[in-house]
Structure formats: C-alpha cells, structure tokens
Design a protein around this motif. Sequence first.
Motif, short mmCIF file in Angstrom:
data_model
loop_
_atom_site.label_atom_id
_atom_site.label_comp_id
_atom_site.label_asym_id
_atom_site.label_seq_id
_atom_site.Cartn_x
_atom_site.Cartn_y
_atom_site.Cartn_z
N SER A 28 0.86 -1.19 0.00
CA SER A 28 0.00 0.00 0.00
C SER A 28 0.89 1.24 0.00
CB SER A 28 -0.94 0.02 1.21
OG SER A 28 -0.21 0.10 2.40
N SER A 64 0.57 5.92 -0.63
CA SER A 64 -0.18 7.13 -0.95
C SER A 64 0.58 7.89 -2.03
CB SER A 64 -0.30 8.04 0.28
OG SER A 64 -0.99 7.38 1.30
N ASP A 115 0.27 11.67 -4.48
CA ASP A 115 -0.49 12.88 -4.77
C ASP A 115 -1.01 12.82 -6.20
OD1 ASP A 115 1.53 13.99 -6.58
OD2 ASP A 115 2.70 14.40 -4.78
N TYR A 120 0.12 10.72 -9.78
CA TYR A 120 -0.72 9.52 -9.88
C TYR A 120 -0.64 8.83 -11.25
CZ TYR A 120 -4.93 6.66 -10.25
OH TYR A 120 -5.81 5.63 -10.47
N GLU A 177 -8.17 1.47 -5.00
CA GLU A 177 -7.78 2.87 -4.93
C GLU A 177 -8.85 3.66 -4.21
OE1 GLU A 177 -5.27 3.29 -9.07
OE2 GLU A 177 -7.46 3.37 -9.18
N CYS A 197 -5.28 12.64 -1.15
CA CYS A 197 -4.34 12.01 -2.08
C CYS A 197 -4.95 10.67 -2.48
CB CYS A 197 -2.96 11.85 -1.44
SG CYS A 197 -2.99 10.86 0.05
N GLU A 229 -4.94 6.75 -2.21
CA GLU A 229 -4.44 5.62 -1.42
C GLU A 229 -4.57 4.38 -2.31
OE1 GLU A 229 -3.25 5.85 1.68
OE2 GLU A 229 -3.74 7.98 1.89
N SER A 284 -3.67 0.18 -2.82
CA SER A 284 -3.22 -1.08 -2.20
C SER A 284 -3.44 -2.21 -3.19
CB SER A 284 -3.97 -1.34 -0.90
OG SER A 284 -5.35 -1.55 -1.15
N VAL A 296 6.85 8.37 -3.10
CA VAL A 296 6.04 7.18 -2.86
C VAL A 296 6.89 6.11 -2.20
CG1 VAL A 296 4.75 5.28 -3.95
CG2 VAL A 296 4.46 7.63 -4.78
#
Length: 198
Positions: free
Chosen positions: A139, A141, A143, A147, A164, A169, A171, A173, A196
């Motif tokens: 996982s 995060s 910005d 992305y 997602e 922001c 997240e 996983s 990241v």
Amino acid sequence: MITLVKMAMAEFTVKGSRFLAELLPCISQQNARELLKSQKAKYKDATHVVHAFIVGKGAEVRGMSDDGEPSGTAGRPVLDVLCGKNCTNALLTVTRWFGGTLLGTGGLVKAYGDAAKLVIAVAEERGAFAELFETRSFSFSVDYARYEKITRVMQQFSVSDIRESFGLCVEVSGVIHIDEYDLFAAALGDASGGAVVL
C-alpha cells in the motif's frame, strides 16, 4: 506449480452408469469439506460422490474418499490423476448414478480415473489453471500530480487486487509477486522522486 482458478465439469456414461466430474477451486482442507458437503446436497439422488483434493503452497495437504465404492477403486485413482497434474488448491469430485450394471473393481478404477482425466482436460482447454506465485501485499499514498506516472509504472509489474481510494491524495493497495516487491518499491520511488514509499 500451478493452481486451479476456475471450475470445470465433464460427464460421460459407462454401461448405464452416469459419471459427472467437477473440478473446483479450493483453498484449504476445511474449504474442501464445505464444498464436498455442498456437492452431496446438490446431488442427493446420486449413488456416490467420490472426491480427492490437494491444497497448500506445496500441495502438501491431500485427501480422498471412495464414498462407499470398494476400497481403492474410486478416491485413489482420482487423487492419482490430480497429483499427476502437479497442481494445488483443487477439489475433484466424481458423482456417480448407478446404471444397473456392476463395473467390477477394474472397471471402477478405469471409470473414476477416466472421469478425472476428462475434467482436467476440459479445465486445461478453458484456461482454468494458472501459475502459483507467492504474493505480498502493498500500500502507498500518492499525490494527484504523480498519480498517472505511478499507474504507468504499476502496469510494468505483476500486481493484482488493486484498490484505490481518492481523497486528499490517492491511497493505493494490492498484491504483487513477492520476487518483484523490491524492484517495484524502487521503481515507484524513482518515478515519484522518493515521494512514494511502500
């Protein structure tokens, strides 16, 4: 090693007896018991619901039952065919409706073995097997500005089960093949200028 990911079914008749072979994805011995119970409930009118299963990362947990057929004539041939496929996480049931003619021990061994071979062939045709890889969850995060670049990096790796969540922001996983984890972490770090981190 390969694992079963989709169900398959095959059916044939021998001297009036109907044999229905089903190959079901199965993740544990308990799961095998539950699936077998469901099969027996579904086919209450059947004479026998024979089964064999293999589960575990190394196919180390195995089981079988003749379900009332003469000892060694049903579950063993089904398990032998399943073991020969070098797969794991599979339950193979062969449901028999007796047709009035006895097959004898040799005939039973052949019929149950043939049923197992037939359903495995159907499963192969339908792409029901996949390579078994050990995975690791991840996982992070990211910005919004980074992305899109990060999603392009992710497409270069064996990631799955992506989730997602979009808030302040993004997240992200999912899971990745364990042998790609370190390279994946480095690639995400490089693409984001170190922003990241898994």
